[in-house]
Design a protein around this motif. Structure first.
Motif, mmCIF file in Angstrom:
data_model
loop_
_atom_site.group_PDB
_atom_site.id
_atom_site.type_symbol
_atom_site.label_atom_id
_atom_site.label_comp_id
_atom_site.label_asym_id
_atom_site.label_seq_id
_atom_site.Cartn_x
_atom_site.Cartn_y
_atom_site.Cartn_z
ATOM 1 N N ALA A 77 5.054 0.052 1.183
ATOM 2 C CA ALA A 77 5.064 0.315 -0.109
ATOM 3 C C ALA A 77 3.629 0.689 -1.033
ATOM 4 O O ALA A 77 3.901 1.176 -1.936
ATOM 5 C CB ALA A 77 6.130 -0.487 -0.964
ATOM 6 N N GLY B 265 5.583 1.682 -5.694
ATOM 7 C CA GLY B 265 3.978 1.706 -5.335
ATOM 8 C C GLY B 265 3.172 1.408 -6.400
ATOM 9 O O GLY B 265 2.289 0.479 -6.040
ATOM 10 N N ASP B 266 3.130 1.975 -7.636
ATOM 11 C CA ASP B 266 2.473 1.685 -8.545
ATOM 12 C C ASP B 266 2.322 0.372 -9.256
ATOM 13 O O ASP B 266 1.391 -0.399 -9.415
ATOM 14 C CB ASP B 266 2.513 2.843 -9.668
ATOM 15 C CG ASP B 266 2.260 4.163 -9.191
ATOM 16 O OD1 ASP B 266 1.312 4.349 -8.272
ATOM 17 O OD2 ASP B 266 2.719 5.098 -9.897
ATOM 18 N N LEU C 205 7.192 2.685 2.809
ATOM 19 C CA LEU C 205 6.470 3.906 2.684
ATOM 20 C C LEU C 205 7.477 4.929 1.951
ATOM 21 O O LEU C 205 7.132 5.545 0.853
ATOM 22 C CB LEU C 205 6.159 4.708 4.076
ATOM 23 C CG LEU C 205 4.953 4.284 4.618
ATOM 24 C CD1 LEU C 205 5.030 5.008 6.145
ATOM 25 C CD2 LEU C 205 3.532 4.203 3.886
ATOM 26 N N VAL C 206 8.779 5.077 2.091
ATOM 27 C CA VAL C 206 9.695 5.846 1.453
ATOM 28 C C VAL C 206 9.931 5.232 -0.091
ATOM 29 O O VAL C 206 9.667 5.856 -0.861
ATOM 30 C CB VAL C 206 11.172 5.792 2.021
ATOM 31 C CG1 VAL C 206 11.863 6.708 1.128
ATOM 32 C CG2 VAL C 206 10.916 6.468 3.385
ATOM 33 N N ALA C 207 10.053 3.905 -0.174
ATOM 34 C CA ALA C 207 10.202 3.074 -1.448
ATOM 35 C C ALA C 207 8.960 3.101 -2.361
ATOM 36 O O ALA C 207 9.073 3.095 -3.651
ATOM 37 C CB ALA C 207 10.718 1.845 -1.357
ATOM 38 N N GLY C 208 7.587 3.361 -1.745
ATOM 39 C CA GLY C 208 6.488 3.329 -2.305
ATOM 40 C C GLY C 208 6.349 4.557 -3.679
ATOM 41 O O GLY C 208 5.714 4.414 -4.639
ATOM 42 N N ARG C 209 7.185 5.556 -3.302
ATOM 43 C CA ARG C 209 7.213 6.498 -4.337
ATOM 44 C C ARG C 209 7.916 6.191 -5.615
ATOM 45 O O ARG C 209 7.342 6.662 -6.607
ATOM 46 C CB ARG C 209 8.046 7.896 -4.038
ATOM 47 C CG ARG C 209 8.193 8.839 -4.913
ATOM 48 C CD ARG C 209 9.505 10.005 -4.065
ATOM 49 N NE ARG C 209 9.515 10.999 -5.185
ATOM 50 C CZ ARG C 209 10.501 12.136 -4.927
ATOM 51 N NH1 ARG C 209 10.970 12.307 -3.765
ATOM 52 N NH2 ARG C 209 10.493 13.011 -5.731
ATOM 53 N N TRP C 210 8.527 5.202 -5.675
ATOM 54 C CA TRP C 210 9.219 4.638 -6.752
ATOM 55 C C TRP C 210 8.306 3.479 -7.307
ATOM 56 O O TRP C 210 8.328 2.886 -8.532
ATOM 57 C CB TRP C 210 10.597 4.407 -6.980
ATOM 58 C CG TRP C 210 11.177 5.761 -6.658
ATOM 59 C CD1 TRP C 210 11.629 6.623 -7.566
ATOM 60 C CD2 TRP C 210 11.780 6.044 -5.353
ATOM 61 N NE1 TRP C 210 12.181 7.741 -7.036
ATOM 62 C CE2 TRP C 210 12.439 7.528 -5.777
ATOM 63 C CE3 TRP C 210 11.668 5.912 -4.001
ATOM 64 C CZ2 TRP C 210 13.011 8.164 -4.647
ATOM 65 C CZ3 TRP C 210 12.259 6.505 -3.089
ATOM 66 C CH2 TRP C 210 12.899 7.652 -3.301
ATOM 67 N N ALA D 256 -1.661 3.823 -0.779
ATOM 68 C CA ALA D 256 -1.708 5.164 -1.808
ATOM 69 C C ALA D 256 -2.025 6.504 -0.904
ATOM 70 O O ALA D 256 -3.169 6.607 -0.290
ATOM 71 C CB ALA D 256 -2.953 4.769 -2.564
ATOM 72 N N PRO D 257 -0.894 7.232 -0.441
ATOM 73 C CA PRO D 257 -1.266 8.408 0.445
ATOM 74 C C PRO D 257 -2.400 9.128 0.141
ATOM 75 O O PRO D 257 -3.191 9.760 1.049
ATOM 76 C CB PRO D 257 0.138 9.070 0.518
ATOM 77 C CG PRO D 257 1.066 8.068 -0.145
ATOM 78 C CD PRO D 257 0.273 7.320 -0.856
#
Length: 328
Positions: free
Chosen positions: A57, A192-193, A185-190, A60-61
């Motif tokens: 998570a 990650g920051d 990785l999927v949850a990082g969208r919400w 940073a892609p």
């Protein structure tokens, strides 16, 4: 002249190293047994899963894609981590095979198969005025690749050794490490920051899980009488192997990039990212890959390599960061 107390990485890492050593000492004197050992087993299994979820998570892609463009730097670090180190590990394993216990030999080979660190090598690169974005990407890619490559390399290096990964290791890797990482990785969208903004606080999670893994692994070894078979001479031999790993890899990664005209900043990054090995990834992974009765022995080379790389690389980073050496 910069004093040791002013080196940032030492201020952060030294308490962690002390905590690991204390965990080993407590395990030797008061090993967990019965329901306590069962609780630690379940707790560390869950903790390792949470740890890899957070790793996923926190990525940073966009930053990773940008850094991958320096393909020579990334290729050099990957070749050092997953090719040079394993080849050197094989040489050392043949050299010390008649001296060390099979579990310790497996630990030397497992150390050779581990990915790079993230935090330490980036800090070293920054101190030595190297390519920091390249270091961030190298370390991140190395850890991502290590989830798949480390078990494969460990199996190839150890062959049919009884101390090697057992038949269920692939399934456990998928369940305990890769699945949480992909979910992260999927949850990082919400989230990650938020995770990246609170990275320092979450470091306590990393440290806590690793210290618990060390205590559980060494407790198991004490209960099974494994450590009665390890003498001071074997510890010295393992330390010597760690020193050879570090010296050879640092020399190769500093001088070899000159062959293709790499600039100084990239050479610094290759040296630190290529020579560092991840304790944070290695110890949790060892508990998944290896039979419980050898985990303590397998972990010892990784544990001894960590403070050695921190001490030597901190010294080198401090010297390379001085103005008179900037043109070196």
């Amino acid at each position: 002249m910069r004093r040791w107390s002013e080196v940032p990485v030492l201020r952060r890492v030294e308490p962690f190293v002390v905590a690991i050593l204390l965990a080993v000492l407590v395990a030797a004197l008061l090993p967990a047994g019965g329901s306590v050992a069962t609780g630690f087993s379940w707790g560390t299994t869950i903790g390792v899963g949470v740890l890899f979820f957070v790793y996923g998570a926190r990525m940073a892609p966009a930053e990773a894609v940008a850094g991958l463009r320096n393909w020579r730097l990334q290729g050099a670090v990957a070749a050092t981590t997953f090719l040079l180190f394993p080849l050197l590990g094989l040489v050392l394993s043949f050299a010390v095979g008649g001296v060390l216990d099979d579990g310790l030999v497996a630990g030397v080979l497992f150390l050779a198969a581990l990915p790079s660190t993230v935090q330490s090598c980036v800090v070293f690169t920054a101190m030595a005025r190297g390519n920091v974005p390249g270091a961030v990407v190298s370390a991140t890619v190395s850890n991502l690749a290590g989830i798949g490559l480390t078990p494969l390399l460990a199996a190839l290096l150890l062959g049919s050794s009884g101390a090697g990964p057992d038949a269920g290791a692939v399934g456990r890797i998928l369940l305990q490490l890769l699945a949480p990482f992909l979910l992260g990785l999927v949850a990082g969208r919400w989230i990650g920051d938020w995770l990246r903004a609170h990275k320092r606080r979450l470091t306590l999670l990393d440290r806590g899980v690793i210290v618990a893994v060390v205590y559980a692994a060494f407790s198991r070894g004490v209960r099974q009488g494994v450590w009665a078979e390890v003498g001071a001479g074997e510890v010295v031999v393992v330390l010597a192997c760690a020193a050879v790993f570090l010296a050879v890899v640092l020399a190769v990664t500093w001088w070899a990039p000159r062959l293709w005209g790499a600039n100084r900043a990239d050479r610094v990054t290759i040296a630190f990212c290529g020579s560092n090995k991840s304790l944070a990834t290695g110890l949790p992974m060892a508990t998944v890959l290896f039979d419980p009765h050898v985990v303590g022995l397998v972990a010892l080379p990784v544990i001894l390599y960590h403070p050695l790389q921190i001490t030597v690389c901190s010294f080198l980073a401090g010297r390379l960061g001085r103005p008179p050496l900037l043109q070196g």
